[in-house]
Design a protein around this motif. Structure first.
Motif, PDB file in Angstrom:
ATOM      1  N   GLU A  78     -40.978 112.042  43.382  1.00  0.00           N
ATOM      2  CA  GLU A  78     -39.734 111.287  43.176  1.00  0.00           C
ATOM      3  C   GLU A  78     -40.035 109.789  43.091  1.00  0.00           C
ATOM      4  N   HIS A 116     -39.588 121.473  41.507  1.00  0.00           N
ATOM      5  CA  HIS A 116     -38.690 121.144  42.630  1.00  0.00           C
ATOM      6  C   HIS A 116     -37.598 122.202  42.748  1.00  0.00           C
ATOM      7  N   GLN A 173     -43.345 116.482  46.947  1.00  0.00           N
ATOM      8  CA  GLN A 173     -42.159 116.242  46.121  1.00  0.00           C
ATOM      9  C   GLN A 173     -41.686 114.794  46.280  1.00  0.00           C
ATOM     10  N   GLU A 228     -39.578 118.531  37.791  1.00  0.00           N
ATOM     11  CA  GLU A 228     -38.279 118.979  38.324  1.00  0.00           C
ATOM     12  C   GLU A 228     -38.164 120.500  38.312  1.00  0.00           C
ATOM     13  N   GLU A 236     -30.862 118.530  40.637  1.00  0.00           N
ATOM     14  CA  GLU A 236     -32.104 118.670  39.876  1.00  0.00           C
ATOM     15  C   GLU A 236     -32.061 119.799  38.859  1.00  0.00           C
ATOM     16  N   THR A 278     -32.024 111.454  45.193  1.00  0.00           N
ATOM     17  CA  THR A 278     -32.700 112.713  45.503  1.00  0.00           C
ATOM     18  C   THR A 278     -33.793 112.500  46.546  1.00  0.00           C
TER      19      THR A 278
HETATM   20 MN    MN Z   1     -36.946 116.116  41.849  1.00  0.00          MN
END
Ligand code: MN
Ligand code: FE
Length: 331
Positions: free
Chosen positions: A104, A214, A100, A211, A177, A76
């Motif tokens: 991650e 996201h 973001q 998440e 995600e 990702t």
């Molecule tokens: Mn993510």
């Protein structure tokens, strides 16, 4: 000005801002700050080493989820930095993408921390995306959807290319995600509810909170591209996206059966499958596509707001309360 393909956008000038939703997601991301070391793994280590707490099925479920997530997080992150960041030139959206990307990295670090503390074999865990077919198929699926965007000559000029880019965003934000992570979230949180592996369970709660942001950003990005490029939203393209989501649900259900073939106390792969259908419908809704399943949520506890205030103070010196009023509802 537009979020992609705007010759007027100077990525170095963040003010004045056009997309306040991107700014808001950035701020929300900041207030969710956490690191894996803040969560104690002591009890997990004891439970993992004892032969009286976890049965073989529970161990399998934990290993499958560590195996899937340990590499899915870097997959990702790579898509984000190497593909999405390239083509979204709007500065406030890019500011969110940087945030973001950091999250991650924290998630990748979480699985390093879990492997280390439990003394798992990294070769086994980090190869599961190649050796376990139900994991490999999920990863291959998103990689296939997103391949064209990785072509160094790819641009987002023209309807067909914008569709390719949106397909990539659906592949990573909505499917990876938003769907492929969720059977795993439900499994690990179900374990935590039974007081098993509560440290990993808490790590998964923090990851799930990240998440869900996201996913929200990804859906807002997709919606903005749609509004600014209405030509892309043809009935063929919509059908194609719905079909991709339908295929991803099948893969996620296969994964749930593989990770949890005999069920846990009171919970089985059938319910995980229903849960995946339920959340797939929510994702379809969110990006303006028709629902497929109309499934009730078999795990209402998954959508309850959870208090992740960091008042726990495991090690006295490490009190970290980043967020004021930390209760949060997630998808
Ligand atoms: Mn993510
Ligand atoms: Fe992540």
């Amino acid at each position: 000005m537009a979020i992609i393909n705007s010759s007027k956008t100077d990525p170095n000038k963040i003010l004045p801002m056009q997309y306040m939703w991107a700014r808001q997601h950035y701020k929300d991301g900041l207030s969710n700050n956490w690191t894996p070391e803040e969560v104690s793994m002591q009890k997990d280590v004891e439970q993992w080493k004892s032969d009286r707490v976890l049965n073989a099925d529970e161990r399998r479920l934990i290993l499958w989820n560590l195996g899937f997530f340990s590499t899915a997080e870097s997959l990702t992150a790579n898509n984000l930095v190497l593909a999405v960041y390239n083509h979204v030139t709007n500065p406030e959206a890019r500011q969110y993408l940087l945030r973001q990307a950091f999250e991650e990295a924290v998630h990748t670090d979480t699985f390093i921390y879990c492997c280390d503390t439990l003394g798992l074999d990294p070769d086994e865990i980090y190869n599961m995306y190649q050796t376990i077919p139900s994991i490999k198929e999920k990863d291959d699926f998103v990689v296939n959807i997103t391949q064209s965007v990785f072509d160094p000559l790819f641009t987002t000029k023209g309807t067909e290319n914008i569709q390719k880019f949106v397909r990539d965003l659906v592949g990573f934000y909505v499917i990876m995600e938003g769907i492929f992570f969720y059977a795993g979230f439900a499994m690990m949180l179900a374990m935590k509810r039974q007081n098993k592996m509560i440290g990993i369970g808490e790590q998964f709660e923090y990851i799930m909170r990240d998440e869900s942001l996201h996913l929200a950003f990804g859906c807002d990005l997709i919606d903005t591209i749609k509004v600014e490029n209405p030509d892309i939203w043809t009935s063929e393209f919509k059908d194609e996206l719905v079909d991709l989501i339908r295929q991803s649900v099948v893969l996620e259900q296969a994964y749930a059966h593989d990770a949890c073939p005999n069920g846990l106390l009171g919970i089985n792969a059938e319910q995980f499958s229903e849960y995946v259908e339920h959340i797939a419908d929510r994702r379809l809704d969110r990006i303006g596509l028709p629902r497929i399943y109309n499934r009730q949520n078999p795990f209402p506890w998954m959508s309850q707001s959870t208090d992740l205030a960091k008042e726990k103070n495991f090690f006295e010196t490490r009190v970290t309360e980043y967020r004021i009023g930390a209760s949060l509802t997630w998808d």
